[in-house]
Design a protein around this motif. Sequence first.
Motif, short mmCIF file in Angstrom:
data_model
loop_
_atom_site.label_atom_id
_atom_site.label_comp_id
_atom_site.label_asym_id
_atom_site.label_seq_id
_atom_site.Cartn_x
_atom_site.Cartn_y
_atom_site.Cartn_z
N LEU A 142 0.82 -1.21 0.00
CA LEU A 142 0.00 0.00 0.00
C LEU A 142 0.85 1.26 0.00
O LEU A 142 0.43 2.31 -0.48
N PHE A 143 2.06 1.16 0.55
CA PHE A 143 2.95 2.32 0.60
C PHE A 143 3.63 2.56 -0.75
O PHE A 143 4.36 3.53 -0.92
N ALA A 144 3.40 1.66 -1.70
CA ALA A 144 3.98 1.82 -3.03
C ALA A 144 2.92 2.17 -4.07
O ALA A 144 3.14 2.03 -5.27
N LEU A 145 1.76 2.66 -3.60
CA LEU A 145 0.67 2.99 -4.52
C LEU A 145 0.80 4.37 -5.13
O LEU A 145 0.02 4.74 -6.01
N GLY A 146 1.79 5.15 -4.66
CA GLY A 146 1.95 6.51 -5.18
C GLY A 146 1.29 7.55 -4.31
O GLY A 146 1.10 8.69 -4.74
N LEU A 147 0.94 7.19 -3.08
CA LEU A 147 0.33 8.13 -2.14
C LEU A 147 1.37 8.65 -1.17
O LEU A 147 2.42 8.04 -0.97
N ALA A 148 1.06 9.78 -0.54
CA ALA A 148 1.91 10.28 0.54
C ALA A 148 1.77 9.32 1.72
O ALA A 148 0.74 8.68 1.89
N SER A 149 2.80 9.25 2.55
CA SER A 149 2.80 8.28 3.64
C SER A 149 1.64 8.50 4.60
O SER A 149 1.02 7.54 5.08
N TRP A 150 1.29 9.76 4.88
CA TRP A 150 0.19 10.01 5.82
C TRP A 150 -1.14 9.53 5.24
O TRP A 150 -2.03 9.10 5.98
N GLN A 151 -1.26 9.58 3.91
CA GLN A 151 -2.48 9.11 3.27
C GLN A 151 -2.61 7.59 3.37
O GLN A 151 -3.70 7.06 3.58
N VAL A 152 -1.48 6.91 3.23
CA VAL A 152 -1.49 5.46 3.36
C VAL A 152 -1.85 5.06 4.79
O VAL A 152 -2.66 4.16 5.02
N LEU A 153 -1.23 5.73 5.76
CA LEU A 153 -1.52 5.43 7.15
C LEU A 153 -2.99 5.71 7.48
O LEU A 153 -3.64 4.97 8.21
N ALA A 154 -3.52 6.79 6.91
CA ALA A 154 -4.94 7.11 7.11
C ALA A 154 -5.82 6.02 6.51
O ALA A 154 -6.81 5.59 7.12
N ALA A 155 -5.46 5.55 5.29
CA ALA A 155 -6.23 4.50 4.65
C ALA A 155 -6.17 3.20 5.46
O ALA A 155 -7.19 2.51 5.62
N LEU A 156 -4.99 2.88 5.98
CA LEU A 156 -4.84 1.69 6.81
C LEU A 156 -5.70 1.78 8.06
O LEU A 156 -6.38 0.82 8.43
N LEU A 157 -5.66 2.94 8.70
CA LEU A 157 -6.41 3.12 9.94
C LEU A 157 -7.92 3.07 9.69
O LEU A 157 -8.67 2.42 10.44
N ILE A 158 -8.37 3.73 8.62
CA ILE A 158 -9.81 3.71 8.30
C ILE A 158 -10.25 2.30 7.93
O ILE A 158 -11.28 1.80 8.40
N GLY A 159 -9.45 1.63 7.10
CA GLY A 159 -9.79 0.27 6.69
C GLY A 159 -9.88 -0.68 7.86
O GLY A 159 -10.84 -1.45 7.98
N ILE A 160 -8.90 -0.63 8.76
CA ILE A 160 -8.89 -1.57 9.88
C ILE A 160 -9.96 -1.21 10.91
O ILE A 160 -10.47 -2.08 11.62
N THR A 161 -10.33 0.07 10.99
CA THR A 161 -11.43 0.46 11.88
C THR A 161 -12.76 -0.09 11.37
O THR A 161 -13.62 -0.51 12.14
N VAL A 175 -7.81 10.66 -3.78
CA VAL A 175 -8.95 10.10 -3.06
C VAL A 175 -9.35 8.70 -3.57
O VAL A 175 -9.52 7.77 -2.78
N PRO A 176 -9.50 8.51 -4.89
CA PRO A 176 -9.85 7.16 -5.37
C PRO A 176 -8.81 6.10 -4.98
O PRO A 176 -9.17 4.96 -4.68
N VAL A 177 -7.54 6.50 -5.00
CA VAL A 177 -6.49 5.55 -4.64
C VAL A 177 -6.57 5.19 -3.16
O VAL A 177 -6.41 4.03 -2.76
N MET A 178 -6.84 6.20 -2.33
CA MET A 178 -7.00 5.95 -0.90
C MET A 178 -8.20 5.04 -0.63
O MET A 178 -8.11 4.11 0.18
N LEU A 179 -9.30 5.30 -1.31
CA LEU A 179 -10.48 4.46 -1.14
C LEU A 179 -10.20 3.02 -1.57
O LEU A 179 -10.67 2.06 -0.94
N GLY A 180 -9.41 2.87 -2.65
CA GLY A 180 -9.03 1.54 -3.09
C GLY A 180 -8.18 0.82 -2.05
O GLY A 180 -8.32 -0.39 -1.83
N ALA A 181 -7.28 1.58 -1.40
CA ALA A 181 -6.44 1.01 -0.36
C ALA A 181 -7.28 0.57 0.84
O ALA A 181 -7.05 -0.49 1.43
N ILE A 182 -8.26 1.39 1.19
CA ILE A 182 -9.17 1.04 2.29
C ILE A 182 -9.91 -0.25 1.97
O ILE A 182 -10.02 -1.16 2.80
#
Length: 490
Positions: free
Chosen positions: A57-76, A232-239
């Motif tokens: 997920l950290f290699a999707l082309g997103l900023a690191s904070w966005q990946v961490l946010a996606a991880l946190l939202i997804g796992i929540t 945003v679409p990439v973050m949603l995909g990561a979630i």
Amino acid sequence: MTETLTTAAPTAPAYDPRLTNADLAPLRKQTWGSYNIFAFWMSDVHSVGGYVTAGSLFALGLASWQVLAALLIGITIVYFFCNLVAKPSQVTGVPYPVMCRSAFGVLGANIPAIIRGLIAVAWYGIQTFLASAALDVVLVKLFPSLAPYAVVDDYGFLGLSLLGWGSYLLLWVVQACVFWRGMESIRKFIDFCGPAVYVVMLLLCGYLVAKAGWGAIDLKLGEVKYTGWSSVPVMLGAIALVVSYFSGPMLNFGDFSRYGKSFAAVRRGNLLGLPVNFLLFSLLVVITASLTVPVYGELITDPVATVARIDSTFAIVLGALTFTIATIGINIVANFISPAFDFSHVSPQRISWRAGGMIAAVGSVLITPWNLYNNPEVIHYTLEVLGAFIGPLFGVLIADYYLVRRQRVDVDDLFTLSPTGTYWYSKGYNPAAVLATAVGAIVAVIPVLAKDVTGMYTAAQYSWFIGCGLGFLVYLLVTRTRLAVKGVIA
């Protein structure tokens, strides 16, 4: 930590033998505490598959904070859904396939049982393959003469090297032995696995920090390609990918929550094991992976490959074996126990819990799982297909328990084939649940199979959500319409 595991209640005389055995009957004691649930999730997260998935997920082309946010939202989201699916089984003391009888009917429940069981077979094979790859590293390091036999082109069969086959079959036997000893041994095993990986991860991270220095830590594992609204679409995909990764154990989490001494204990274990643990693990993953660039000159997102670069043979063996054991842990809890209950549910008197698990083990070899998880594109495709079939089952179960039944279940009627039973429906099947599952799965899998069509690639990422939402809505609509016609509800 609890001393003993829950035991099953004696089968009630009124329970039809075609629907029950000692493993499927309601539990007499429920003794798992929060730590046991926490350890279950640690074993589920701390694996080579979990490491690679989080790192990707950290290699999707997103900023690191966005990946961490996606991880946190997804796992929540996973945490919230796990609490929903945990309660029915914790309250009634029955495993997932038995709980499905309230929605699908006492015979129709075999439909979700078989679907979940087959999916678990696929995951069982995938995780065994990932663990065997870690073992290959140890064997080649200890015995360099084995290196040629690790090359598929020279010594390969059905896409796996000769050494890979040896490692795979060895771990296949080890897992079967742990499983065969029963749930108490499994509980002790998973209580150890999760924390063990944290120790090795911290040691590995400390080793790389010592080599590269604190200043070399970088939370960006790739070039940032998406900014602003385009991200945003990439973050949603990561979630969605995070939810899909956990969709299997999330669906049949009732197989474990039934052992919880209270629902509050299960919730606490879920909180520690999911949002808290997964975020910490993901941070360790990205820090460790980022340090491989200055230390080894390239980005390595596979923990076993990282360990293999260490100069110390002892460190390599310790690290790779730990990841192997951890992956065995997730495999047993998520992909061995589930089909054991699921396949036993199909014919309780002919297929015991242990026999159900062995059916899954044999099937895991026949599907050649290394071909299902051999590159990121195939990984995502596999997750999306599985999510399309798991989602509707989840949606139907949640709609039935919380909105149709209002959290009231007649446990005894879950084990009777009497036409007057609450869950007999039409010859043991609930047409509403079957229809909702079929509609949800078919619609959800279409984008996955038709990715070349405009817009379908994006929709495929949300296969679990599409299937879950449709299954939920169709079941609720059909059920309430039927009840309204009968005059049960206004």
